[in-house]
Design a protein around this motif. Structure first.
Motif, PDB file in Angstrom:
ATOM      1  N   GLN A 169       7.505 -45.008  30.113  1.00 39.88           N
ATOM      2  CA  GLN A 169       8.426 -44.090  30.782  1.00 39.88           C
ATOM      3  C   GLN A 169       7.664 -43.044  31.579  1.00 39.88           C
ATOM      4  O   GLN A 169       8.016 -42.718  32.716  1.00 39.88           O
ATOM      5  CB  GLN A 169       9.337 -43.377  29.765  1.00 39.88           C
ATOM      6  N   ALA A 170       6.614 -42.506  30.950  1.00 41.45           N
ATOM      7  CA  ALA A 170       5.814 -41.479  31.625  1.00 41.45           C
ATOM      8  C   ALA A 170       5.200 -42.043  32.904  1.00 41.45           C
ATOM      9  O   ALA A 170       5.197 -41.393  33.944  1.00 41.45           O
ATOM     10  CB  ALA A 170       4.719 -40.974  30.691  1.00 41.45           C
ATOM     11  N   LEU A 171       4.743 -43.293  32.822  1.00 41.23           N
ATOM     12  CA  LEU A 171       4.124 -43.945  33.980  1.00 41.23           C
ATOM     13  C   LEU A 171       5.139 -44.096  35.122  1.00 41.23           C
ATOM     14  O   LEU A 171       4.831 -43.802  36.279  1.00 41.23           O
ATOM     15  CB  LEU A 171       3.595 -45.312  33.563  1.00 41.23           C
ATOM     16  N   ALA A 172       6.352 -44.516  34.754  1.00 39.76           N
ATOM     17  CA  ALA A 172       7.398 -44.689  35.773  1.00 39.76           C
ATOM     18  C   ALA A 172       7.718 -43.355  36.439  1.00 39.76           C
ATOM     19  O   ALA A 172       7.902 -43.270  37.661  1.00 39.76           O
ATOM     20  CB  ALA A 172       8.649 -45.279  35.140  1.00 39.76           C
ATOM     21  N   LEU A 173       7.746 -42.317  35.625  1.00 42.90           N
ATOM     22  CA  LEU A 173       8.063 -40.986  36.145  1.00 42.90           C
ATOM     23  C   LEU A 173       6.943 -40.477  37.066  1.00 42.90           C
ATOM     24  O   LEU A 173       7.207 -39.912  38.125  1.00 42.90           O
ATOM     25  CB  LEU A 173       8.245 -40.043  34.964  1.00 42.90           C
ATOM     26  N   ARG A 174       5.710 -40.711  36.662  1.00 42.65           N
ATOM     27  CA  ARG A 174       4.570 -40.296  37.498  1.00 42.65           C
ATOM     28  C   ARG A 174       4.614 -41.012  38.840  1.00 42.65           C
ATOM     29  O   ARG A 174       4.274 -40.446  39.871  1.00 42.65           O
ATOM     30  CB  ARG A 174       3.251 -40.636  36.814  1.00 42.65           C
ATOM     31  N   GLU A 175       5.018 -42.275  38.793  1.00 44.42           N
ATOM     32  CA  GLU A 175       5.092 -43.054  40.025  1.00 44.42           C
ATOM     33  C   GLU A 175       6.134 -42.462  40.965  1.00 44.42           C
ATOM     34  O   GLU A 175       5.899 -42.320  42.162  1.00 44.42           O
ATOM     35  CB  GLU A 175       5.437 -44.488  39.669  1.00 44.42           C
ATOM     36  N   ARG A 176       7.303 -42.086  40.378  1.00 47.33           N
ATOM     37  CA  ARG A 176       8.363 -41.462  41.181  1.00 47.33           C
ATOM     38  C   ARG A 176       7.852 -40.162  41.795  1.00 47.33           C
ATOM     39  O   ARG A 176       8.128 -39.847  42.946  1.00 47.33           O
ATOM     40  CB  ARG A 176       9.570 -41.156  40.288  1.00 47.33           C
ATOM     41  N   ARG A 177       7.093 -39.406  40.988  1.00 47.56           N
ATOM     42  CA  ARG A 177       6.619 -38.116  41.461  1.00 47.56           C
ATOM     43  C   ARG A 177       5.621 -38.301  42.607  1.00 47.56           C
ATOM     44  O   ARG A 177       5.609 -37.530  43.570  1.00 47.56           O
ATOM     45  CB  ARG A 177       5.978 -37.350  40.299  1.00 47.56           C
TER      46      ARG A 177
ATOM     47  N   SER B 177       8.389 -49.821  43.611  1.00 51.86           N
ATOM     48  CA  SER B 177       8.739 -48.667  44.436  1.00 51.86           C
ATOM     49  C   SER B 177       7.504 -47.912  44.915  1.00 51.86           C
ATOM     50  O   SER B 177       7.589 -47.118  45.832  1.00 51.86           O
ATOM     51  CB  SER B 177       9.646 -47.729  43.662  1.00 51.86           C
ATOM     52  N   ALA B 178       6.345 -48.173  44.275  1.00 49.91           N
ATOM     53  CA  ALA B 178       5.142 -47.474  44.730  1.00 49.91           C
ATOM     54  C   ALA B 178       4.783 -47.885  46.151  1.00 49.91           C
ATOM     55  O   ALA B 178       4.139 -47.135  46.877  1.00 49.91           O
ATOM     56  CB  ALA B 178       3.980 -47.759  43.792  1.00 49.91           C
ATOM     57  N   LEU B 179       5.235 -49.079  46.543  1.00 51.17           N
ATOM     58  CA  LEU B 179       4.931 -49.537  47.897  1.00 51.17           C
ATOM     59  C   LEU B 179       5.645 -48.689  48.942  1.00 51.17           C
ATOM     60  O   LEU B 179       5.303 -48.720  50.108  1.00 51.17           O
ATOM     61  CB  LEU B 179       5.312 -51.012  48.044  1.00 51.17           C
TER      62      LEU B 179
ATOM     63  N   VAL C 220      -3.406 -39.716  50.877  1.00 49.69           N
ATOM     64  CA  VAL C 220      -2.252 -40.089  50.054  1.00 49.69           C
ATOM     65  C   VAL C 220      -2.196 -41.605  49.894  1.00 49.69           C
ATOM     66  O   VAL C 220      -2.028 -42.141  48.796  1.00 49.69           O
ATOM     67  CB  VAL C 220      -0.943 -39.563  50.688  1.00 49.69           C
ATOM     68  N   LEU C 221      -2.392 -42.287  51.004  1.00 52.78           N
ATOM     69  CA  LEU C 221      -2.334 -43.749  51.013  1.00 52.78           C
ATOM     70  C   LEU C 221      -3.426 -44.356  50.145  1.00 52.78           C
ATOM     71  O   LEU C 221      -3.173 -45.266  49.355  1.00 52.78           O
ATOM     72  CB  LEU C 221      -2.502 -44.232  52.452  1.00 52.78           C
ATOM     73  N   ASN C 222      -4.642 -43.807  50.267  1.00 55.64           N
ATOM     74  CA  ASN C 222      -5.759 -44.323  49.478  1.00 55.64           C
ATOM     75  C   ASN C 222      -5.513 -44.147  47.983  1.00 55.64           C
ATOM     76  O   ASN C 222      -5.756 -45.066  47.203  1.00 55.64           O
ATOM     77  CB  ASN C 222      -7.049 -43.584  49.858  1.00 55.64           C
TER      78      ASN C 222
ATOM     79  N   ILE D 106      -2.025 -48.371  42.411  1.00 53.83           N
ATOM     80  CA  ILE D 106      -1.389 -49.687  42.310  1.00 53.83           C
ATOM     81  C   ILE D 106      -2.389 -50.732  41.838  1.00 53.83           C
ATOM     82  O   ILE D 106      -2.085 -51.549  40.961  1.00 53.83           O
ATOM     83  CB  ILE D 106      -0.773 -50.085  43.670  1.00 53.83           C
ATOM     84  N   LEU D 107      -3.602 -50.677  42.398  1.00 59.17           N
ATOM     85  CA  LEU D 107      -4.614 -51.669  42.005  1.00 59.17           C
ATOM     86  C   LEU D 107      -4.953 -51.539  40.525  1.00 59.17           C
ATOM     87  O   LEU D 107      -5.130 -52.540  39.823  1.00 59.17           O
ATOM     88  CB  LEU D 107      -5.872 -51.495  42.854  1.00 59.17           C
TER      89      LEU D 107
END
Lengths: 130, 139
Positions: free
Chosen positions: A14-22, B2-4, B123-125, B131-132
């Motif tokens: 969950q924390a990882l998903a949230l960090r990704e959103r942030r 969504s990270a993409l 930011v992109l890097n 992701i990697l």
């Protein structure tokens, strides 16, 4: 006793998903650093995490068909940032602040990722029985 | 994944900043282009940026936005009129017209655009590294 992924991995997915959103929100702030009228946004991480963690919010089920509250659903609330200094064009992005937050968030993401990797390594060694 | 989306967002920012850099180059290189009438003289060109909220009506909208280039405007600042009767471009009263480009302003503009572009690249890097690393999870 059964091991399922939810209990084995803990809060980290969950924390990882949230960090990704942030990361996404902060990237949008930096991309719009020169857009007039753009308001910088951020996620209130601790409040979301607390909400996610607290078990008090779960709804009572009095009938079989009632929906429960899944604690993995992250109602990510996006808030606007209060700028330290206002600019004439109404833009509230302060690049240095956003850069710091972005770097901080990236490190925290890596931390969550490390915890997750550790969990998977533990599971693997448990499966192998070494 | 969504990270993409971060790639799209940072990409739109880079796109906007590179347009700004292009216009700065155009303005600076034409800073001394003279003309024989006020209508024909080169006018300083500036980009207009706006935040583009993706899928506003969509419930999936999460508030992040790309940079939208609304267009390019010509500066309304007055052009410079100079009395130079010997100039081959001079009009019948002996005046030539110079563009309203402020080179000092353009240089500052150029540095700001270049820094913003670098920001987006960073930011992109970082997003790419994240992701990697996630792809290597559990290995």
């Amino acid at each position: 006793m059964t091991i399922n992924f939810d209990t084995a991995l803990g809060i980290h997915p969950q924390a990882l998903a949230l960090r990704e959103r942030r990361t996404e929100v902060l990237a949008a702030n930096l991309a719009n650093a020169d857009t007039p009228g753009y308001k910088a946004q951020d996620l209130n991480f601790s409040s979301i995490l607390n909400k996610t963690l607290s078990k008090d919010v779960s709804l009572e089920k009095t009938q079989a068909r009632h929906f429960g509250t899944d604690r993995r659903i992250l109602g990510a609330e996006v808030l606007f940032r209060n700028p330290n200094q206002i600019s004439l064009d109404g833009n509230t992005v302060e690049t240095q602040v956003e850069q710091a937050k972005y770097a901080e968030n990236a490190v925290q993401y890596q931390a969550s990722l490390q915890f997750l990797s550790g969990n998977f390594a533990e599971l693997k060694s448990a499966i192998k029985g070494e | 994944m969504s990270a993409l989306k971060i790639f799209d967002i940072a990409g739109s920012g880079m796109n906007a900043q590179s347009l700004r850099l292009n216009l700065v180059a155009s303005n600076i290189s034409n800073a001394n282009t003279v003309s024989s009438s006020e209508g024909d003289v080169y006018k300083s060109r500036q980009p207009v940026f706006a935040a583009e909220f993706k899928k506003v009506m969509d419930k999936q909208n999460d508030g992040t936005s790309q940079v939208n280039i609304m267009g390019v405007i010509e500066s309304q600042a007055p052009t410079v009129m100079e009395y130079a009767p010997n100039h081959p471009m001079a009009d019948k009263n002996g005046y030539i017209f110079k563009p309203n480009v402020n080179t000092v302003e353009e240089m500052a503009n150029m540095m700001s655009a270049s820094r913003s572009y670098q920001n987006n690249v960073e930011v992109l890097n970082t997003a790419k590294q994240m992701i990697l690393q996630t792809l290597k999870l559990g290995q």
